[in-house]
Design an enzyme around this catalytic site. Structure first.
Site, short mmCIF file in Angstrom:
data_model
loop_
_atom_site.label_atom_id
_atom_site.label_comp_id
_atom_site.label_asym_id
_atom_site.label_seq_id
_atom_site.Cartn_x
_atom_site.Cartn_y
_atom_site.Cartn_z
N CYS A 116 35.34 35.95 2.36
CA CYS A 116 36.01 36.54 1.24
C CYS A 116 37.08 37.48 1.78
CB CYS A 116 34.97 37.35 0.47
SG CYS A 116 35.09 37.17 -1.25
N THR B 52 30.03 19.06 -1.18
CA THR B 52 31.11 18.22 -1.69
C THR B 52 30.64 16.81 -2.07
OG1 THR B 52 32.63 19.51 -0.37
CG2 THR B 52 33.42 17.37 -1.10
#
Lengths: 266, 322
Positions: B137, B274
């Site tokens: 982040c 994914t």
């Protein structure tokens, strides 16, 4: 009639048949298990069961039609992935995830008017077919524009019967009326008791939404398109700016792909 | 209910099987209920949660590659309060024997501390088994440095979380560093129960017609089969360096064979991300594949974990030097 949510599933089905319907454009057809319900405006994510060498993700496709127990999907080769899908042989095992999203709400207007740009024609045959059954008295109209005659999808006799009016446009005038659908509708925007439906390129939808709002049409449903990785609300890729935040975005795959134009920050 | 062969022990947490749905690819748990019972998973990791809600980045948010995708979703999330009020009730109804890990993040070490305190405060109400710390982040106050790539900030973030909670902590490591191993060591030294590895790799795709990056933010995180060998490599290296540190292997897993690579490299359990976008049934197919493998070979997940170290001759893999 408001579309009721249908439970999405994962179907592995062989590609049953294909048919070329315009330059770079074809139907893909599948035979689903019986009693698999879906609504006009909903979509499926299509991918091959064996991983594709060029396109990792699935692709969202509107349900193009449901006819003789088959699902129809309108495919136009617009990029690497869709071009590859057009090369698939019959019998290729494909994964269909769906039906997904919220389709078109259908009210009892006298006129149901669909405006389509290019591959944006995709959801309208199924919508017209459903409306024909539900509201035999209503007038169903299609205004369909393409770049040129080559790309123009010629409707079959059966498909034409779904509509009371079909007006065709091309940008270069090589077929039908020269110019855009939006220009071609001229002064029909203000007509009363019309349910409006739109699907097509973003500039077309934006222009149509502007016309509708200019004429105080308070309800019109457009089917949008965005990049999607999953199609069922998880990846959060398919955002459309919200006119009345918060939140800042609509998530197209679960709140749409059909949205009322008033919800969108154009 | 999975067979006993599949039981996966990751430090203090025991999963009924070693397959978890990864953060950011499983929503808040209920989105997949259409497709299969969430309760059949080993566990799942929630979407990354911040204290405050986030809208995320402008479109386009994903770019597809031939073997994966690049995303810049921007950690869009509903915020902690809405998660507890609106998502947890549905989730508790479906979770069953699957274990939930709550994934958290912040824009500074202080924010990590704050969200960890919220999780600790609501731990009974949400019923989570542990926390996964997303350190990838940008630190807004420190000019946007990726917290997961800066040792000092990484340490401060993990330390803050540890001080606020006694829940098991798994730190999700970024591969966007020269060496992942010291970060795993740092997480362990700061009292984390384990690590998840790897997060996405930095990536960019350029539209050659428009001559500009495809993604709205320019670049994003690469995931999918393309990154499988990278994750397997770091799993192997971290297991070799810290044999007792539990590892949740993640990165490019789409099949049971991929999952097995991570387990053999040293992971105790794995996460599927994914692949579940393309095939929502990926997790259950992987569980079935591992079940078959274990039963045919009369082995268990516990035996398989790290077996490539015991059976191979490379206790420490040779490092490619170009």
């Amino acid at each position: 009639m408001t579309p009721s949510p249908t439970a999405a599933g994962v179907f592995a089905l062989p590609l049953a048949s294909t048919a070329d319907i315009a330059a770079g454009t074809s139907w893909l057809r599948f035979r689903p298990p019986p009693d698999t319900a879906c609504e006009p405006g909903q979509f499926f994510m299509l991918s091959t069961v064996a991983p594709s060498p060029v396109a990792y993700l699935g692709r969202p496709f509107s349900i193009g039609d449901v006819r003789d127990g088959e699902w129809f999907f309108m495919l136009r080769a617009l990029g690497r992935g869709t071009a590859w899908l057009r090369t698939l042989e019959l019998g290729t095992m494909m994964r269909l995830v769906g039906p997904l999203g919220v389709g078109f709400a259908r009210d009892e207007s006298k006129v149901h008017r669909m405006i389509a740009g290019g591959i944006g024609l995709a959801p309208f045959l199924f919508l017209a077919r459903r409306l024909r059954t539900e509201q035999p008295e209503a007038a169903i109209e299609l205004y369909y524009g393409e770049r040129d005659a080559r790309s123009h999808i010629e409707l079959t006799a059966d498909e034409k019967e779904l509509f009371d009016t079909v007006e065709r446009f091309t940008d270069d005038g090589s077929l039908g009326i020269a110019g855009s659908v939006v220009d071609g509708l001229e002064n029909r925007w203000a007509e009363p008791e019309v349910a409006w439906y739109g699907c097509g390129p973003q500039p077309m939808l934006r222009a149509a939404a502007a016309k509708l709002e200019e004429h105080d049409v308070d309800s019109a449903q457009f089917a949008f398109e965005e990049r999607m990785a999953c199609g069922f609300g998880v990846c959060q890729a398919c955002i459309v700016p919200n006119r009345y935040p918060p939140p800042r975005y609509h998530l197209l795959c679960t709140e749409g792909p059909v949205l009322e134009i008033g919800k969108v920050a154009w | 209910m999975s067979s006993a062969r599949l039981t996966a022990t990751c430090g203090p947490i025991t999963f009924q099987n070693p397959v978890l749905a990864a953060s950011g690819t499983f929503g808040y748990g209920s989105e997949f209920e259409h497709f299969f019972p969430v309760a059949s998973l080993g566990g799942f990791v929630t979407k990354t949660l911040f204290v405050e809600p986030r809208d995320g980045n402008p479109a386009p948010r994903v770019a597809e590659t031939s073997t994966g995708m690049i995303n810049s979703i921007g950690l869009a999330n509903v915020g902690w309060e809405a998660f507890v009020k609106e998502k947890v009730p549905d989730l508790k109804a479906t979770v069953g024997a699957a274990k939930m890990l709550v994934n958290i993040a912040g824009n500074s070490p202080d924010e990590y501390r704050a969200i960890a305190a919220r999780v600790e405060g609501d731990r009974e109400r949400i019923g989570c088994a542990g926390i996964e710390v997303n350190v990838s982040c940008p630190n807004v106050k420190e000019g946007g440095t990726n917290i997961g790539c800066d040792r000092d900030q990484f340490q401060a973030a993990v330390r803050g979380v540890r001080q606020e909670t006694s829940l098991p902590i798994f730190v999700k490591l970024s591969p966007n560093v020269t060496d992942v191993v010291p970060f795993a060591g740092c997480a362990m030294d700061e009292g984390a129960e384990g690590v998840s590895l790897i997060n996405t790799l930095y990536g960019m795709q350029i539209d050659v017609e428009k001559r500009r990056p495809v993604l709205g933010t320019g670049s994003g995180g690469l995931s999918g089969p393309a990154i499988l060998p990278v994750g397997v490599y770091w799993t192997y290296k971290v297991r070799a360096a810290f044999p007792d540190l539990p590892i949740l292997g993640i990165g490019g897993i789409a099949t049971w064979r991929d999952a097995l690579q991570y387990l053999l490299a040293g992971a105790q359990a794995i996460q599927v991300g994914t692949a579940a976008f393309v095939n929502p049934l990926a997790c259950v197919e992987i569980i079935a594949g591992l079940e078959r493998y274990c039963s045919q070979r009369e082995t268990t997940i516990t035996e398989l974990s790290g077996a490539a170290h015991r059976e191979g001759r490379l206790a420490e893999p040779a490092t490619w030097t170009g």
